[in-house]
Design an enzyme around this catalytic site. Sequence first.
Site, mmCIF file in Angstrom:
data_model
loop_
_atom_site.group_PDB
_atom_site.id
_atom_site.type_symbol
_atom_site.label_atom_id
_atom_site.label_comp_id
_atom_site.label_asym_id
_atom_site.label_seq_id
_atom_site.Cartn_x
_atom_site.Cartn_y
_atom_site.Cartn_z
ATOM 1 N N ASN A 42 19.234 41.908 33.283
ATOM 2 C CA ASN A 42 18.840 40.566 33.722
ATOM 3 C C ASN A 42 17.337 40.499 34.029
ATOM 4 O OD1 ASN A 42 18.591 41.998 36.076
ATOM 5 N ND2 ASN A 42 20.108 40.851 37.242
ATOM 6 N N ASP A 78 14.117 52.283 45.581
ATOM 7 C CA ASP A 78 15.188 51.561 46.277
ATOM 8 C C ASP A 78 16.321 52.475 46.733
ATOM 9 O OD1 ASP A 78 15.942 52.064 43.621
ATOM 10 O OD2 ASP A 78 15.844 49.973 43.043
ATOM 11 N N GLU A 116 15.835 40.840 41.983
ATOM 12 C CA GLU A 116 16.754 40.152 41.080
ATOM 13 C C GLU A 116 16.199 38.785 40.675
ATOM 14 O OE1 GLU A 116 19.123 41.775 39.891
ATOM 15 O OE2 GLU A 116 20.444 42.714 41.344
ATOM 16 N N HIS A 159 15.714 42.568 36.084
ATOM 17 C CA HIS A 159 15.285 43.043 37.406
ATOM 18 C C HIS A 159 14.456 44.321 37.288
ATOM 19 C CE1 HIS A 159 19.159 45.620 38.294
ATOM 20 N NE2 HIS A 159 18.233 46.376 37.767
HETATM 21 C C1 F6R Z 1 16.709 52.136 39.932
HETATM 22 C C2 F6R Z 1 16.309 50.745 39.816
HETATM 23 C C3 F6R Z 1 16.879 49.825 38.803
HETATM 24 C C4 F6R Z 1 17.111 50.475 37.437
HETATM 25 C C5 F6R Z 1 17.682 49.461 36.447
HETATM 26 C C6 F6R Z 1 18.041 50.121 35.124
HETATM 27 O O1 F6R Z 1 16.028 52.792 40.960
HETATM 28 O O2 F6R Z 1 15.524 50.313 40.588
HETATM 29 O O3 F6R Z 1 16.017 48.717 38.650
HETATM 30 O O4 F6R Z 1 15.901 50.978 36.956
HETATM 31 O O5 F6R Z 1 18.826 48.884 36.972
HETATM 32 O O6 F6R Z 1 19.087 51.002 35.323
HETATM 33 P P1 F6R Z 1 19.551 52.013 34.182
HETATM 34 O O7 F6R Z 1 18.426 52.953 33.994
HETATM 35 O O8 F6R Z 1 20.769 52.686 34.733
HETATM 36 O O9 F6R Z 1 19.813 51.183 32.974
#
Ligand code: F6R
Length: 244
Positions: free
Chosen positions: A136, A67, A143, A138
């Site tokens: 959450n 992303d 989401e 995701h």
């Molecule tokens: C990042 C992504 C997000 C993260 C998720 C966890 O490319 O797609 O889904 O993997 O938000 O983020 P962290 O690792 O910062 O807890």
Amino acid sequence: MKLLVVKDYEEMSCATAKIFKDIITEKPDAVLGLATGSTPIGLYNKLIEMNRNKEINFSNVKTINLDEYVGLGEENSQSYRYFMNDKLFNHINIDKANTFVPNGLAENLEKEAKSYDKKIEELGGIDIQILGIGNNGHIAFNEPDDFLISETHVTNLSQSTIEANSRFFKSINDVPTRAITMGIGSIMKAKKILLLVKGEDKVRAVKELLNGDITTKNPATILKLHEDVTIIIDETMEYKGNFY
Ligand code: F6R
């Protein structure tokens, strides 16, 4: 779904790096699906180390990221392209032309999203995809909602994601509110998926994934339908989650 419990974050990063090494050794032009955020940083440090020690050769490897924030370009230190260059690509012998991150500055974002799925196909699919998980549930920026989108698409970030990601920005008002993200289908097509869990705020989401039903309100639960998923947690998470 397999669950791998490791001692701590260090061991999680080492175990994942070892899996990457085995895949690249077997297939030197492997396609790696990569993520940003705090979770994979330990892995990237290990990969840099292994490249320096000549244990992994990235010269034919291709990478594709999950992303990118809409509105942020490569020069912006908050963009995911910048993150990937800074945390990994600038330090290994990869050809940057073989690294793909959605273009958050594309004039036509819908077109950019469509061509991203085509790119994955052209590369021959993703050999291994790593994922972090949001508190959450995701995965990438898919989401919780009443429905999930299969293809790469433009999405609005949920308030809880904006709040969680504000830790990387000066102020919450600076956090972009939209992103281009691989869809659930794009992720599920990966041949192998590793979900790395870092952070105690993820306990609820992981418990639902391990013990609950599939629900669009926790997008990670869809991973139950993939035939080769390993979830890696550490002992603290195992203890806090009381998953069994
Ligand atoms: C990042 C992504 C997000 C993260 C998720 C966890 O490319 O797609 O889904 O993997 O938000 O983020 P962290 O690792 O910062 O807890």
